[in-house]
Design an enzyme around this catalytic site. Structure first.
Site, PDB file in Angstrom:
ATOM      1  N   CYS A  68       4.708 -12.504  18.582  1.00  0.00           N
ATOM      2  CA  CYS A  68       3.653 -11.979  17.709  1.00  0.00           C
ATOM      3  C   CYS A  68       4.018 -12.346  16.275  1.00  0.00           C
ATOM      4  O   CYS A  68       5.038 -11.878  15.746  1.00  0.00           O
ATOM      5  CB  CYS A  68       3.510 -10.469  17.841  1.00  0.00           C
ATOM      6  SG  CYS A  68       2.404  -9.818  16.569  1.00  0.00           S
ATOM      7  N   LYS A  72      -5.323   4.478  10.786  1.00  0.00           N
ATOM      8  CA  LYS A  72      -4.176   3.619  10.494  1.00  0.00           C
ATOM      9  C   LYS A  72      -4.419   2.930   9.137  1.00  0.00           C
ATOM     10  O   LYS A  72      -5.531   2.505   8.853  1.00  0.00           O
ATOM     11  CB  LYS A  72      -4.099   2.560  11.596  1.00  0.00           C
ATOM     12  CG  LYS A  72      -2.899   1.689  11.484  1.00  0.00           C
ATOM     13  CD  LYS A  72      -2.802   0.732  12.652  1.00  0.00           C
ATOM     14  CE  LYS A  72      -1.644  -0.201  12.394  1.00  0.00           C
ATOM     15  NZ  LYS A  72      -1.940  -1.587  12.524  1.00  0.00           N
ATOM     16  N   HIS A 126       3.910   1.602   2.318  1.00  0.00           N
ATOM     17  CA  HIS A 126       5.136   0.917   1.883  1.00  0.00           C
ATOM     18  C   HIS A 126       5.837   1.730   0.783  1.00  0.00           C
ATOM     19  O   HIS A 126       7.061   1.834   0.762  1.00  0.00           O
ATOM     20  CB  HIS A 126       4.828  -0.468   1.308  1.00  0.00           C
ATOM     21  CG  HIS A 126       4.140  -1.401   2.252  1.00  0.00           C
ATOM     22  ND1 HIS A 126       2.875  -1.865   2.034  1.00  0.00           N
ATOM     23  CD2 HIS A 126       4.554  -1.953   3.426  1.00  0.00           C
ATOM     24  CE1 HIS A 126       2.524  -2.679   3.023  1.00  0.00           C
ATOM     25  NE2 HIS A 126       3.524  -2.746   3.886  1.00  0.00           N
ATOM     26  N   HIS A 166      -0.929  -5.250  15.722  1.00  0.00           N
ATOM     27  CA  HIS A 166      -1.781  -6.244  15.052  1.00  0.00           C
ATOM     28  C   HIS A 166      -3.042  -6.586  15.822  1.00  0.00           C
ATOM     29  O   HIS A 166      -3.890  -7.314  15.324  1.00  0.00           O
ATOM     30  CB  HIS A 166      -0.959  -7.512  14.741  1.00  0.00           C
ATOM     31  CG  HIS A 166       0.169  -7.219  13.802  1.00  0.00           C
ATOM     32  ND1 HIS A 166       1.421  -6.873  14.225  1.00  0.00           N
ATOM     33  CD2 HIS A 166       0.185  -7.150  12.450  1.00  0.00           C
ATOM     34  CE1 HIS A 166       2.191  -6.624  13.176  1.00  0.00           C
ATOM     35  NE2 HIS A 166       1.475  -6.775  12.083  1.00  0.00           N
ATOM     36  N   LYS A 207      -5.228  -3.309   5.791  1.00  0.00           N
ATOM     37  CA  LYS A 207      -6.114  -4.050   4.902  1.00  0.00           C
ATOM     38  C   LYS A 207      -7.470  -4.270   5.546  1.00  0.00           C
ATOM     39  O   LYS A 207      -8.511  -4.108   4.913  1.00  0.00           O
ATOM     40  CB  LYS A 207      -5.471  -5.413   4.602  1.00  0.00           C
ATOM     41  CG  LYS A 207      -4.765  -5.405   3.274  1.00  0.00           C
ATOM     42  CD  LYS A 207      -4.752  -6.768   2.685  1.00  0.00           C
ATOM     43  CE  LYS A 207      -5.264  -6.687   1.294  1.00  0.00           C
ATOM     44  NZ  LYS A 207      -4.612  -6.714   0.200  1.00  0.00           N
ATOM     45  N   CYS A 258       4.216  -9.323  13.752  1.00  0.00           N
ATOM     46  CA  CYS A 258       5.493  -8.575  13.765  1.00  0.00           C
ATOM     47  C   CYS A 258       6.664  -9.505  13.498  1.00  0.00           C
ATOM     48  O   CYS A 258       7.774  -9.048  13.274  1.00  0.00           O
ATOM     49  CB  CYS A 258       5.753  -7.953  15.130  1.00  0.00           C
ATOM     50  SG  CYS A 258       4.543  -6.789  15.695  1.00  0.00           S
ATOM     51  N   HIS A 264       0.836  -1.198   0.000  1.00  0.00           N
ATOM     52  CA  HIS A 264       0.000   0.000   0.000  1.00  0.00           C
ATOM     53  C   HIS A 264       0.875   1.254   0.000  1.00  0.00           C
ATOM     54  O   HIS A 264       2.110   1.172  -0.022  1.00  0.00           O
ATOM     55  CB  HIS A 264      -1.023  -0.023   1.143  1.00  0.00           C
ATOM     56  CG  HIS A 264      -0.424  -0.133   2.524  1.00  0.00           C
ATOM     57  ND1 HIS A 264       0.381   0.824   3.058  1.00  0.00           N
ATOM     58  CD2 HIS A 264      -0.538  -1.108   3.467  1.00  0.00           C
ATOM     59  CE1 HIS A 264       0.744   0.473   4.281  1.00  0.00           C
ATOM     60  NE2 HIS A 264       0.204  -0.711   4.545  1.00  0.00           N
ATOM     61  N   CYS A 312      -0.899  -7.350  20.803  1.00  0.00           N
ATOM     62  CA  CYS A 312       0.122  -6.537  20.129  1.00  0.00           C
ATOM     63  C   CYS A 312      -0.517  -5.220  19.688  1.00  0.00           C
ATOM     64  O   CYS A 312      -1.585  -5.233  19.077  1.00  0.00           O
ATOM     65  CB  CYS A 312       0.651  -7.308  18.920  1.00  0.00           C
ATOM     66  SG  CYS A 312       1.498  -6.263  17.734  1.00  0.00           S
TER      67      CYS A 312
HETATM   68  N1  MSP Z   1       9.945  -7.472   6.270  1.00  0.00           N
HETATM   69  C1  MSP Z   1      10.113  -6.465   7.233  1.00  0.00           C
HETATM   70  C2  MSP Z   1      11.323  -5.609   6.916  1.00  0.00           C
HETATM   71  C3  MSP Z   1      12.624  -6.360   6.843  1.00  0.00           C
HETATM   72  S1  MSP Z   1      13.945  -5.333   6.380  1.00  0.00           S
HETATM   73  C4  MSP Z   1      15.303  -6.266   6.644  1.00  0.00           C
HETATM   74  C5  MSP Z   1       8.880  -5.554   7.261  1.00  0.00           C
HETATM   75  N2  MSP Z   1       8.128  -5.581   6.187  1.00  0.00           N
HETATM   76  S2  MSP Z   1       6.746  -4.767   6.020  1.00  0.00           S
HETATM   77  O1  MSP Z   1       6.302  -5.078   4.701  1.00  0.00           O
HETATM   78  O2  MSP Z   1       5.873  -5.046   7.095  1.00  0.00           O
HETATM   79  O3  MSP Z   1       7.093  -3.254   6.154  1.00  0.00           O
HETATM   80  C6  MSP Z   1       8.108  -2.679   5.388  1.00  0.00           C
HETATM   81  C7  MSP Z   1       8.233  -1.199   5.615  1.00  0.00           C
HETATM   82  O4  MSP Z   1       7.023  -0.522   5.289  1.00  0.00           O
HETATM   83  C8  MSP Z   1       8.586  -0.807   7.045  1.00  0.00           C
HETATM   84  O5  MSP Z   1       9.662   0.114   6.980  1.00  0.00           O
HETATM   85  C9  MSP Z   1       7.363  -0.108   7.536  1.00  0.00           C
HETATM   86  O6  MSP Z   1       7.688   0.906   8.428  1.00  0.00           O
HETATM   87  C10 MSP Z   1       6.807   0.475   6.251  1.00  0.00           C
HETATM   88  N3  MSP Z   1       5.407   0.782   6.396  1.00  0.00           N
HETATM   89  C11 MSP Z   1       4.352  -0.082   6.438  1.00  0.00           C
HETATM   90  N4  MSP Z   1       3.214   0.635   6.662  1.00  0.00           N
HETATM   91  C12 MSP Z   1       3.506   1.953   6.752  1.00  0.00           C
HETATM   92  C13 MSP Z   1       2.774   3.142   6.927  1.00  0.00           C
HETATM   93  N5  MSP Z   1       1.472   3.135   7.094  1.00  0.00           N
HETATM   94  N6  MSP Z   1       3.467   4.312   6.909  1.00  0.00           N
HETATM   95  C14 MSP Z   1       4.826   4.375   6.690  1.00  0.00           C
HETATM   96  N7  MSP Z   1       5.540   3.284   6.535  1.00  0.00           N
HETATM   97  C15 MSP Z   1       4.924   2.053   6.645  1.00  0.00           C
HETATM   98  O7  MSP Z   1       8.686  -4.877   8.246  1.00  0.00           O
END
Ligand code: MSP
Length: 462
Positions: free
Chosen positions: A126, A297, A21, A151, A300, A129, A18, A148
């Site tokens: 968790c 927040k 990311h 989540h 999904k 996470c 999304h 958590c």
């Molecule tokens: N797989 C781990 C990262 C491993 S790196 C060695 C992970 N993946 S994740 O897909 O859950 O998240 C990846 C990144 O997306 C994280 O840096 C997380 O902070 C970022 N974000 C996910 N949702 C977000 C927002 N709503 N806002 C800003 N960043 C966000 O964690």
């Protein structure tokens, strides 16, 4: 030639990405593009985090073969980055052989170094996470259960034999490293959080799971698979293996972009893991805040996980990147508001910049002017010179993670050029027979437009 390695986090291959990311990836892309413009040799990596228990569960629930599920998910992620014109040069999947070989090599080395021991873990985990939790990390839900905070699920109670990494014995070395690298984590308030956490004392952490079957087996205990975070954190080094030049080296600037939720893993666990394996440490970790969407927040389950492609279809890629960097300062939490997104697009990109370009180029065309020209007298007016001079310090803005201020200054320059145009009225000068002055105004304005375009080319790429 100076070298730089820029990375995004590797995203869990369990769901579609999304806009939250995309934020981390856009920032990394902007850094990569600026560094190329500044003459660096750039390696820019992204990828998918795949050895995760929650992915296995999800595939099994859907009755799909795990590897097939991962292949599809990873291909979707990659396609999104291609559609968003992300200039990555390497894409790693943690189920690749190159990663398995490298992680096992590092585990073996760390084991021989005496930093891994057998223990027993009893506590909470968790799966969302993919991390172990203390009771103090949890919050109470409406039923009074400890869950958590991210989540909203009860963590699993786990009791199993694990291998542990001696993080605690790296506490003083980490503190020394932080003291000698004052801008290791940027912005500074995020670094303070990390230092405060370390000051609270470090515990060893489990680096293997006994109950999992999916993942990288420990070379010295194949009954156990590597804990997903231990393997994931090494992905940035894997991508540099067997490559010329080597980007994981002391003479490379190594910049990681990540969200604030995963900074502890990157800024505490990983430097210790690298020290234990005698590997160089990164230069900088750029930490972003969290996006909410119109106050909620992004998730999904709430149904508000906006697909970045919808946004770029509605506006444009550049509009999205510009808005995210202009509206929210890197490191702060921010709200993604559709209303402000539209407002920024209309008032700044279309109203401010678009208007300037269209008015100036129309007149330039009419009077046959094809070249911009610097003019020191004109540049003194409306502080245009001073503003443009500030913008040439792009490298400082990048290292201070103050791209928002950079864009504010850029916009001031655009506005100053608009004011210049209104004030000087080049069209009137032509009409009143003062053609030479009108021509100089237009040439100067074309020059300003070009400067403004060049300096933002890594952001407004289209
Ligand atoms: N797989 C781990 C990262 C491993 S790196 C060695 C992970 N993946 S994740 O897909 O859950 O998240 C990846 C990144 O997306 C994280 O840096 C997380 O902070 C970022 N974000 C996910 N949702 C977000 C927002 N709503 N806002 C800003 N960043 C966000 O964690």
């Amino acid at each position: 030639m100076k070298k730089v390695l820029i990375t995004t986090p590797i995203y869990y291959a369990n769901a579609a990405l999304h806009v939250g990311h995309a934020y981390s990836t856009f920032i990394a892309d902007v850094y990569a593009r600026y560094k190329r413009m500044l003459g660096y040799q750039v390696k820019f990596s992204t990828g998918t985090d795949e050895n995760s228990q929650k992915i296995v569960q999800k595939a099994q629930e859907a009755g799909i073969d795990v590897m097939k599920f991962l292949d599809d998910m990873s291909a979707d992620h990659r396609k999104l980055w291609d559609d968003l014109d992300i200039t990555y040069t390497d894409f790693i999947r943690t189920t690749e052989e190159r990663h398995k070989i490298f992680v096992q090599k590092i585990l073996q080395k760390t084991y021989e170094h005496g930093d891994i021991y057998q223990g027993e873990y009893e506590g909470l985990y968790c799966i969302g996470c993919e991390s172990f939790k203390k009771e103090s990390d949890l919050i109470k839900n409406e039923k009074g259960e400890l869950v958590c905070p991210d989540h909203l699920k009860k963590p699993e109670v786990i009791k199993e034999k694990n291998r542990f990494f001696k993080l605690s014995s790296y506490e003083s070395k980490l503190k020394e490293f932080y003291t000698n690298h004052a801008d290791f984590v940027m912005p500074p308030h995020r670094f303070n959080e990390i230092k405060a956490f370390v000051d609270g004392g470090l515990e060893d952490f489990s680096i293997s799971r006994q109950s999992n079957t999916f993942g990288i087996p420990l070379p010295f205990d194949p009954e156990q698979v590597t804990y997903v975070w231990y393997d994931a954190l090494l992905n940035y080094v894997t991508v540099c293996q067997h490559q010329e030049p080597n980007f994981w080296s002391e003479d490379t600037e190594i910049i990681h972009v990540m969200g604030k939720d995963i900074t502890r893993f990157h800024a505490i666990y990983r430097p210790a893991m690298l020290m234990a394996a005698d590997l160089p440490l990164p230069t900088r970790e750029i930490v972003t805040g969290y996006f909410t969407l119109d106050g909620q927040k992004i998730s999904k389950s709430l149904g508000n996980a906006i697909d970045p492609k919808e946004l770029i279809n509605q506006y444009s890629r550049d509009a999205l990147v510009f808005y995210m960097l202009y509206d929210i300062s890197i490191g702060s939490d921010g709200d993604f508001s559709m209303e402000r997104f539209a407002g920024t697009y209309n008032s700044i990109l279309i109203g401010g910049r678009g208007n300037l370009i269209s008015r100036v180029t129309k007149l330039a065309e009419k009077y046959g002017i094809t070249q911009g020209k610097y003019d020191s007298d004109r540049a003194q007016s409306h502080e245009i010179n001073t503003l443009l001079e500030q913008l040439t310090n792009i490298e400082n803005y990048l290292s201070e993670t103050s791209i928002q201020i950079f864009l504010l200054t850029w916009y001031k320059t655009v506005q100053a050029a608009n004011t210049f145009m209104q004030h000087e009225q080049p069209r009137e000068k032509y009409k009143n027979g003062n053609e030479l002055e009108g021509q100089k105004d237009l040439e100067f304005l074309l020059w300003v437009i070009k400067q403004c375009a060049v300096i933002t080319a890594p952001i407004l790429v289209e």
